[in-house]
Design a protein around this motif. Structure first.
Motif, PDB file in Angstrom:
ATOM      1  N   MET A   1       0.854  -1.204   0.000  1.00  0.00           N
ATOM      2  CA  MET A   1       0.000   0.000   0.000  1.00  0.00           C
ATOM      3  C   MET A   1       0.878   1.238   0.000  1.00  0.00           C
ATOM      4  O   MET A   1       1.760   1.365   0.834  1.00  0.00           O
ATOM      5  CB  MET A   1      -0.907  -0.022   1.233  1.00  0.00           C
ATOM      6  N   SER A   2       0.632   2.135  -0.936  1.00  0.00           N
ATOM      7  CA  SER A   2       1.587   3.205  -1.181  1.00  0.00           C
ATOM      8  C   SER A   2       1.686   4.202  -0.027  1.00  0.00           C
ATOM      9  O   SER A   2       2.741   4.781   0.185  1.00  0.00           O
ATOM     10  CB  SER A   2       1.209   3.926  -2.472  1.00  0.00           C
ATOM     11  N   ASP A   3       0.605   4.411   0.728  1.00  0.00           N
ATOM     12  CA  ASP A   3       0.677   5.422   1.783  1.00  0.00           C
ATOM     13  C   ASP A   3       0.810   4.797   3.175  1.00  0.00           C
ATOM     14  O   ASP A   3       0.498   5.435   4.181  1.00  0.00           O
ATOM     15  CB  ASP A   3      -0.533   6.351   1.735  1.00  0.00           C
ATOM     16  N   CYS A   4       1.310   3.567   3.223  1.00  0.00           N
ATOM     17  CA  CYS A   4       1.433   2.868   4.509  1.00  0.00           C
ATOM     18  C   CYS A   4       2.862   2.983   5.036  1.00  0.00           C
ATOM     19  O   CYS A   4       3.824   2.640   4.349  1.00  0.00           O
ATOM     20  CB  CYS A   4       1.040   1.400   4.331  1.00  0.00           C
ATOM     21  N   CYS A   7       4.779  -0.343   5.045  1.00  0.00           N
ATOM     22  CA  CYS A   7       5.127  -0.745   3.679  1.00  0.00           C
ATOM     23  C   CYS A   7       6.355   0.040   3.214  1.00  0.00           C
ATOM     24  O   CYS A   7       7.255  -0.517   2.571  1.00  0.00           O
ATOM     25  CB  CYS A   7       3.958  -0.527   2.731  1.00  0.00           C
ATOM     26  N   LYS A   8       6.405   1.321   3.564  1.00  0.00           N
ATOM     27  CA  LYS A   8       7.553   2.151   3.165  1.00  0.00           C
ATOM     28  C   LYS A   8       8.818   1.688   3.878  1.00  0.00           C
ATOM     29  O   LYS A   8       9.899   1.669   3.296  1.00  0.00           O
ATOM     30  CB  LYS A   8       7.272   3.624   3.468  1.00  0.00           C
ATOM     31  N   GLU A  13      12.152   2.612   1.866  1.00  0.00           N
ATOM     32  CA  GLU A  13      11.942   4.032   1.542  1.00  0.00           C
ATOM     33  C   GLU A  13      12.070   4.899   2.785  1.00  0.00           C
ATOM     34  O   GLU A  13      12.370   6.092   2.693  1.00  0.00           O
ATOM     35  CB  GLU A  13      10.558   4.231   0.910  1.00  0.00           C
ATOM     36  N   HIS A  46       1.698  -6.138   2.538  1.00  0.00           N
ATOM     37  CA  HIS A  46       0.572  -5.615   3.315  1.00  0.00           C
ATOM     38  C   HIS A  46      -0.595  -6.594   3.216  1.00  0.00           C
ATOM     39  O   HIS A  46      -1.562  -6.365   2.493  1.00  0.00           O
ATOM     40  CB  HIS A  46       0.174  -4.226   2.818  1.00  0.00           C
TER      41      HIS A  46
END
Ligand code: 5GP
Ligand code: ZN
Length: 114
Positions: A1-4, A7-8, A13, A46
């Motif tokens: 999920m890109s805004d998690c 996950c980052k 990241e 995720h």
């Protein structure tokens, strides 16, 4: 999920103090530790926001997390014992909606959980 957030962290990241990593799991030190040893174990994917979303389809990743818990405990020398906690939902104190398990150790723990 890109805004998690987690996950980052899993994608590298956002930096973290890594303790253990394999193809499915990442373990890293909690930024705001609540015990001398406080490590978070997450599935890299995720697969669920919380324990409330564990299913027969995704529970293999949960098993991988607990295999990592045992490895981390051995690696960190937690032979005196440790506690594993997962908060599910805001009422339980969950702040990051990516399934994760807290490993806590290194201090006296209350017999009662709450
Ligand atoms: P929860 O409250 O969802 O059960 O646990 C989330 C945990 O993530 C908290 O203990 C919090 O200190 C930790 N945390 C939040 N943001 C970061 C971060 O950017 N890096 C690390 N290493 N831990 C974080
Ligand atoms: Zn996530």
């Amino acid at each position: 999920m890109s805004d998690c957030l987690f996950c980052k962290i899993a994608a590298g990241e956002i930096p973290s103090a890594k303790v253990y990593e394999d193809d499915a799991v990442l373990a890293f030190r909690d930024i705001n530790h609540q015990a001398p040893t406080h490590i978070l174990v997450i599935p890299k994917e995720h697969i669920a926001d919380s324990a409330a979303q564990i299913t027969p389809e995704n529970s293999a990743a949960v098993a991988r997390c607990f295999e990592a818990v045992a490895r981390v405990a051995a690696q960190e020398g937690l032979s005196d014992g440790f506690r594993v906690i997962t908060n599910s939902g805001a009422a339980a104190g969950q702040t990051v909606p990516h399934l994760h398990f807290h490993i806590l150790a290194g201090c006296e723990m209350a017999e009662k959980l709450i």
